[in-house]
Write a protein that holds these residues in place. Structure first.
Motif, PDB file in Angstrom:
ATOM      1  N   MET A  43      -7.656   2.912  -1.000  1.00 43.11           N
ATOM      2  CA  MET A  43      -7.897   3.983  -1.943  1.00 43.11           C
ATOM      3  C   MET A  43      -8.341   5.281  -1.263  1.00 43.11           C
ATOM      4  N   PHE A  44      -8.964   5.178  -0.086  1.00 40.95           N
ATOM      5  CA  PHE A  44      -9.341   6.393   0.647  1.00 40.95           C
ATOM      6  C   PHE A  44      -8.094   7.168   1.055  1.00 40.95           C
ATOM      7  N   LYS A  45      -7.099   6.441   1.540  1.00 39.63           N
ATOM      8  CA  LYS A  45      -5.827   7.073   1.919  1.00 39.63           C
ATOM      9  C   LYS A  45      -5.132   7.648   0.689  1.00 39.63           C
TER      10      LYS A  45
ATOM     11  N   ASN B  78       0.824  -1.205   0.000  1.00 41.33           N
ATOM     12  CA  ASN B  78       0.000   0.000   0.000  1.00 41.33           C
ATOM     13  C   ASN B  78       0.860   1.258   0.000  1.00 41.33           C
ATOM     14  N   ASP B  79       1.919   1.231   0.809  1.00 42.04           N
ATOM     15  CA  ASP B  79       2.812   2.396   0.872  1.00 42.04           C
ATOM     16  C   ASP B  79       3.507   2.627  -0.469  1.00 42.04           C
TER      17      ASP B  79
ATOM     18  N   TYR C 162     -12.570  -1.688  -7.453  1.00 41.08           N
ATOM     19  CA  TYR C 162     -11.929  -3.007  -7.441  1.00 41.08           C
ATOM     20  C   TYR C 162     -10.644  -2.993  -6.622  1.00 41.08           C
ATOM     21  N   TYR C 163      -9.845  -1.931  -6.778  1.00 37.29           N
ATOM     22  CA  TYR C 163      -8.624  -1.813  -5.978  1.00 37.29           C
ATOM     23  C   TYR C 163      -8.939  -1.848  -4.486  1.00 37.29           C
TER      24      TYR C 163
ATOM     25  N   LEU D 249       1.123   4.163  -2.993  1.00 39.90           N
ATOM     26  CA  LEU D 249       0.956   5.590  -2.734  1.00 39.90           C
ATOM     27  C   LEU D 249       2.212   6.376  -3.107  1.00 39.90           C
ATOM     28  N   LYS D 250       3.374   5.842  -2.758  1.00 41.99           N
ATOM     29  CA  LYS D 250       4.633   6.544  -3.043  1.00 41.99           C
ATOM     30  C   LYS D 250       4.823   6.777  -4.536  1.00 41.99           C
ATOM     31  N   ILE D 251       4.635   5.712  -5.315  1.00 43.98           N
ATOM     32  CA  ILE D 251       4.854   5.830  -6.758  1.00 43.98           C
ATOM     33  C   ILE D 251       3.803   6.745  -7.385  1.00 43.98           C
ATOM     34  N   GLY D 252       2.556   6.607  -6.919  1.00 44.80           N
ATOM     35  CA  GLY D 252       1.495   7.475  -7.431  1.00 44.80           C
ATOM     36  C   GLY D 252       1.777   8.945  -7.193  1.00 44.80           C
ATOM     37  N   ARG D 253       2.250   9.259  -6.005  1.00 41.44           N
ATOM     38  CA  ARG D 253       2.573  10.660  -5.682  1.00 41.44           C
ATOM     39  C   ARG D 253       3.771  11.153  -6.503  1.00 41.44           C
ATOM     40  N   LEU D 254       4.786  10.300  -6.665  1.00 42.31           N
ATOM     41  CA  LEU D 254       5.951  10.700  -7.459  1.00 42.31           C
ATOM     42  C   LEU D 254       5.559  10.968  -8.916  1.00 42.31           C
TER      43      LEU D 254
END
Length: 497
Positions: free
Chosen positions: A428-430, A300-301, A419-420, A304-309
């Motif tokens: 996905m909320f986070k 999960n981390d 689905y995720y 989120l990390k890659i998505g933000r980058l």
């Protein structure tokens, strides 16, 4: 040596993405100026048709790579040689099928596009189709040599050849155009470069020790290969429906002028996806290890990390295009293509979400849950096709972009995010809470850019460059203060894995 070659090959991949982007930006206005929008539209249309013929590959390249690497690791040299022979036979059959399909399409081009194409446009379309068909047909059997080279991890050679081709091909095309040669000569030049690449692959693969044996074919392996390739083929088909069908529909109901305008808008999204993959590729190798070790919190981390980058770069590109896109298109190809701005936005904005969530695809593949995505994407691809036909009849070329954007929103944003959350167990909320918070600097910068446009209204290269530099500086500054966390700041410093 292998490790150094991998690093150099990776660096060449990054250089290739950047070089390809800049060359496409420089090459398009030359194409427009010396060949005209009609020829540009014809070229884009035929490339889309070629995409449909090329899906006859059936995703077998990945399957061949998988089994070649396995046999070599197990020391089964004879089996590897037989595998090469089996794939050469399969690809030769597919090549014959592609040839028959190509003849059928060639004969019926006039029936399908004749109502919107002039006699000259149709004649050029047929000629370009024949030349490009030669390349596609040859690519089937030639693919086994390229795959064999990949299996030996000769990244330096492959990335180097690709980079050389990407640079020299448009240079030769530009020389031909400037000296008065037309679309046919430019197309022939492109195919010659492709054939030269095939010849280099053959020589290099044989030099590396590749051998082909036409005996002892394993029927069990053959069944496994086609089973393995099915969902890969389905994804390729879906991509082609998404990105290749629009030009065919526009050609059928609008004409080559509409294709040219749509293709200009589509270029931005091609570059957009390229930059996104350049960012995500740096951290993807960790995903499989974390899944195997069942470290779900870390997965999960990482998501989120890659998505933000990715969002750092894509947020700058998309917001900047919203503010300055019209000016860029005016300077780049002229005011007559300004509709390409809306076309690009209809695709770019919804496309941002699946791009910043692209790690989810790797997570699903590692968990063997990617079949659902393939089915959903196939359904919405068909929806996109139907909506494109309806909308293009009502509003022209932009109708295809609207259909694509709406399909993205339904399938790649709404359905896949549910689905995720429910099945893949990603938080996905986070994710969205973090992304929305990160959007504040982008929104503030867009407000600043809007004001900047009010005061710097003249459209020329100096003013445009000045505005982009100021906008980027403000974006980076606000992002640093309001958006980035400690991890992301460390990545900007040293970009460590």
């Amino acid at each position: 040596m292998a490790r150094n070659e991998l690093k150099i090959g990776t660096a060449l991949s990054m250089i290739t993405i950047i070089a390809s982007s800049f060359i496409q930006i420089l090459y398009t206005p030359l194409y427009m100026r010396y060949l005209g929008p009609g020829d540009y539209g014809i070229n884009s249309l035929v490339q889309s048709i070629m995409g449909y013929i090329s899906i006859l590959n059936l995703g077998l390249g990945n399957a061949m790579l998988r089994y070649t690497v396995r046999y070599r690791a197990e020391g089964k040299i004879e089996e590897e040689n037989s595998l090469n022979g089996m794939f050469l036979v399969i690809y030769s059959i597919l090549m014959s099928i592609a040839f028959i399909i190509g003849i059928y399409i060639y004969v019926n081009l006039g029936k399908f596009f004749g109502s919107r194409f002039s006699i000259e446009e149709l004649s050029k379309t047929k000629a370009v189709f024949l030349i490009m068909s030669l390349n596609i047909i040859l690519s089937f059997p030639m693919g086994i040599f390229s795959t064999n080279i990949t299996s030996r991890e000769k990244f330096l050679y492959q990335r180097g050849i690709k980079l050389i081709t990407i640079v020299l091909n448009p240079i030769m095309g530009a020389i031909l155009m400037i000296n008065g040669y037309g679309l046919i000569a430019v197309t022939v030049s492109t195919v010659i470069f492709a054939i030269l690449s095939y010849m280099f692959d053959i020589v290099y693969a044989l030099k590396l020790g590749m051998k082909i044996k036409f005996s002892k074919f394993d029927n069990r392996i053959l069944r496994e290969i086609f089973t393995y390739s099915f969902f890969i083929f389905l994804n390729v088909l879906i991509d082609q429906i998404y990105w290749g069908t629009d030009r065919v529909i526009i050609g059928r109901y609008v004409g080559v002028g509409g294709i040219a305008i749509y293709s200009v808008g589509a270029i931005f999204n091609t570059l957009y996806m390229g930059f996104a993959s350049a960012v995500s590729g740096v951290l993807f190798p960790r995903i499989n290890r974390l899944i195997v070790e069942e470290k779900h919190d870390e997965v999960n981390d990482m998501f989120l990390k890659i998505g933000r980058l990715q969002y750092i770069l894509l947020g700058l590109i998309s917001s900047g295009f919203i503010i300055f896109g019209k000016d860029f298109i005016t300077l780049w190809v002229g005011k007559e293509y300004i509709e390409a701005y809306k076309i690009a936005l209809w695709i770019m904005i919804p496309l941002t979400v699946p791009l910043i969530q692209s790690t989810g695809v790797s997570i699903m593949q590692a968990k063997n849950m990617h079949q659902f995505r393939s089915v959903v994407y196939f359904i919405i691809a068909i929806l996109n096709l139907v909506l494109s036909i309806i909308f293009v009849k009502k509003v022209g070329a932009i109708g295809c972009a609207i259909a694509t954007g709406l399909s993205f929103i339904l399938g790649q944003i709404i359905i896949m995010n549910i689905y995720y959350q429910v099945s893949v167990k990603l938080n996905m909320f986070k994710f969205w809470k973090s992304i929305l918070k990160m959007s504040l600097p982008m929104i503030l910068t867009m407000g600043f850019g809007y004001v900047l446009n009010m005061y710097l209204i003249e459209i020329n290269y100096f003013i445009f460059t000045l505005k982009v530099i100021i906008y980027t500086s403000v974006y980076v500054g606000l992002l640093w203060i309001l958006g980035l966390n400690d991890y992301e700041k460390s990545q900007i410093y040293i970009w460590k894995k």
